[in-house]
Design a protein around this motif. Structure first.
Motif, short mmCIF file in Angstrom:
data_model
loop_
_atom_site.label_atom_id
_atom_site.label_comp_id
_atom_site.label_asym_id
_atom_site.label_seq_id
_atom_site.Cartn_x
_atom_site.Cartn_y
_atom_site.Cartn_z
N HIS A 104 -9.55 -2.07 -0.20
CA HIS A 104 -9.60 -1.64 1.21
C HIS A 104 -10.92 -2.07 1.83
O HIS A 104 -11.99 -1.78 1.30
N ASP B 287 0.89 -1.18 0.00
CA ASP B 287 0.00 0.00 0.00
C ASP B 287 0.92 1.22 0.00
O ASP B 287 1.00 1.97 0.97
N ASP C 54 1.61 3.64 3.06
CA ASP C 54 0.31 4.31 3.05
C ASP C 54 0.34 5.79 3.43
O ASP C 54 -0.68 6.46 3.30
N PRO D 129 -6.03 -4.05 2.70
CA PRO D 129 -5.72 -3.12 3.78
C PRO D 129 -7.03 -2.80 4.54
O PRO D 129 -8.05 -2.70 3.87
N HIS D 130 -7.13 -2.60 5.86
CA HIS D 130 -6.09 -2.59 6.86
C HIS D 130 -6.45 -3.48 8.03
O HIS D 130 -5.64 -3.66 8.92
#
Ligand SMILES: [Zn+2]
Length: 495
Positions: free
Chosen positions: A255, A78, A343, A291-292
């Protein structure tokens, strides 16, 4: 012939075999990382030829690095690829009040891209250089969509492919697409809005792009599919995405289980969480990188384990808000693969490993929460495994020569007992001295090939300030910039 790193040409792959001797090398044998003291690694073309004690065969050059750690380059699932706007949410109130959810007035005026195509192309080059500076050799770029007209464009990803090829960074590229987003109707009142056709067009463009770029730049560039976030995608869009992924074997990053607003919206739209909604429709699989997971329920985690979903763990950006994955240990015990991502700015994987270690231990109330080996494995081996790349993330014969070199003798570093501990406890990627990608010297002493980073820093600051000046246009109530982002302290007033 004895040489120094400074004898190599930045941006090029040295001809013939190069032996790198160092105090410490993270080699790989029998499926595990191994610490080699006073050893050598030999690079031949794009690959690792040898790891062990002094190489007995012929080499074109031998470079003694001295008190350094030679490590597999990090794999960033990411990877920050724009000028970070999450920094404008920390400490400044909820997203709807700080330009992260469009107000109805902005939607009706017609959302527009707040950066020009040239700005976006520059940002890819600038961000990719930052990744190399931090020892990251494989990146799956991520950027915010809040300042965009809708999704990411193929045009900017063509520019991203050019940037990766020019700088020498291994990337998995795909423009982010979505079928919807949130609109702020009143303070704190968010409504999802959808445009299915627009999402499908985004997927179609992404698939054409994937076909075009797969394996280009001598294999440095590979495709991913990047539907934006679970709550901004319709079921049909995700069904088509996962079918294309299965057919072509392309990884998907989506996500989900990442935030409270997402949970609220998912519950309203589908009566369940993101992972459970996908599972219900048979859309979880082992090419999926998610993610996450900081808002994952036990049931969500059980589904990740069952279907081989990889969590992209980005602890720094969450720690700033006092949030964490709960927990790294529990996920591992369930058998879930955890890779790492940056990120946010700085895109520093060493710092992220440090924060992962601290938060992982805090979550479990002691050192048993996480070991340095587990967090280092996550940033190397697990990222490679998520991408089904046994030739990445480990330094062994036949693997790609994707290498990060860290200076353990840096003046600001503690003396070394164990090099991995020293690096992670030191908590900064600024000790990255050099990076090889695909056997090519892509970064040395803070310099990359073809980009003047000092000049680029100025351009980045100017672009960011221009973006900031336009923030009120897409923020509920259109407040003044100075009221949206007040200083840490009140302004100094001369008496
Ligand atoms: Zn993210």
């Amino acid at each position: 012939m004895a040489q120094r790193l400074s004898d190599l040409t930045l941006g090029e792959r040295p001809g013939g075999r190069t032996a790198l001797a160092a105090r410490w090398i993270v080699g790989h044998a029998e499926g595990r990382h191994r610490l080699l003291r006073d050893g050598e690694i030999v690079i031949d073309g794009a690959e690792v030829l040898y790891v062990g004690p002094r190489f007995p065969g012929e080499v074109a050059r031998r470079i003694d690095l001295g008190d350094m750690l030679v490590s597999p380059g990090f794999i960033d699932l990411d990877a920050l690829s724009d000028l970070d706007t999450t920094l404008l949410t920390v400490d400044y109130g909820p997203g709807w009040a700080t330009g992260r959810v469009w107000p109805r007035s902005y939607v009706e005026r017609g959302p527009y891209d707040m950066y020009s195509p040239e700005d976006l192309a520059f940002q890819k080059r600038y961000a990719f250089a930052q990744l190399l500076l931090n020892g990251i050799t494989t990146a799956l770029p991520i950027a915010s969509l809040f300042y965009r007209e809708w999704g990411e464009t193929v045009e900017e990803f063509e520019a991203a492919a050019d940037a990766a090829a020019a700088l020498g960074l291994r990337v998995y590229l795909g423009p982010a697409y979505r079928s919807g987003g949130m609109v702020c109707e009143a303070p704190g009142v968010l409504e999802p809005v959808f445009d299915e056709a627009r999402g499908m067009k985004g997927l179609k463009d992404a698939l054409n792009f994937a076909t075009r770029i797969a394996g280009t730049a001598e294999g440095l560039i590979q495709p991913i599919l990047a539907p934006d976030r679970v709550e901004t995608c319709t079921l049909a869009l995700l069904q088509k995405t996962m079918a294309a992924s299965a057919e072509r074997g392309i990884p998907v990053r989506l996500h989900m289980a990442q935030g409270r607003t997402e949970r609220m919206i998912m519950n309203r739209l589908h009566g369940t969480t993101g992972p459970q909604w996908l599972a219900r429709h048979g859309l979880l699989h082992d090419r999926l990188i998610a993610p996450h997971a900081v808002e994952a329920e036990p049931e969500d985690l059980a589904l990740y384990a069952e279907h081989g979903v990889t969590i992209a763990h980005c602890p720094l950006v969450y720690a700033r808000d006092g949030e964490m994955l709960r927990s790294f240990r529990e996920c591992r015990e369930r058998g879930i693969r955890i890779g790492m991502g940056t990120d946010t700015a700085p895109p520093d994987m060493v710092l992220n490993m440090a924060v992962a270690l601290m938060m992982g231990r805090a979550a479990e109330g002691g050192p048993h929460g996480l070991t340095t080996a587990e967090v280092f494995d996550a940033a190397t081996i697990s990222g490679a495994d998520a991408l089904k790349r046994p030739d990445l993330g480990r330094l062994q014969p036949g693997a790609k020569a994707d290498i990060a070199i860290f200076d353990l003798a840096d003046q600001r570093f503690a003396p070394t007992i164990d090099p991995i501990q020293t690096l992670i406890f030191g908590a900064t990627g600024r000790v990255t001295r050099a990076v090889f990608v695909d056997g090519r010297l892509s970064m040395r002493d803070g310099a990359v090939s073809g980009l003047d980073l000092a000049a680029a820093r100025k351009i980045a600051q100017e672009q960011f300030e221009r973006l900031l000046a336009r923030y009120p246009e897409r923020t509920f109530g259109h407040p003044k910039v100075k009221d949206m982002f007040p200083g840490t302290y009140a302004p100094f007033k001369p008496r």
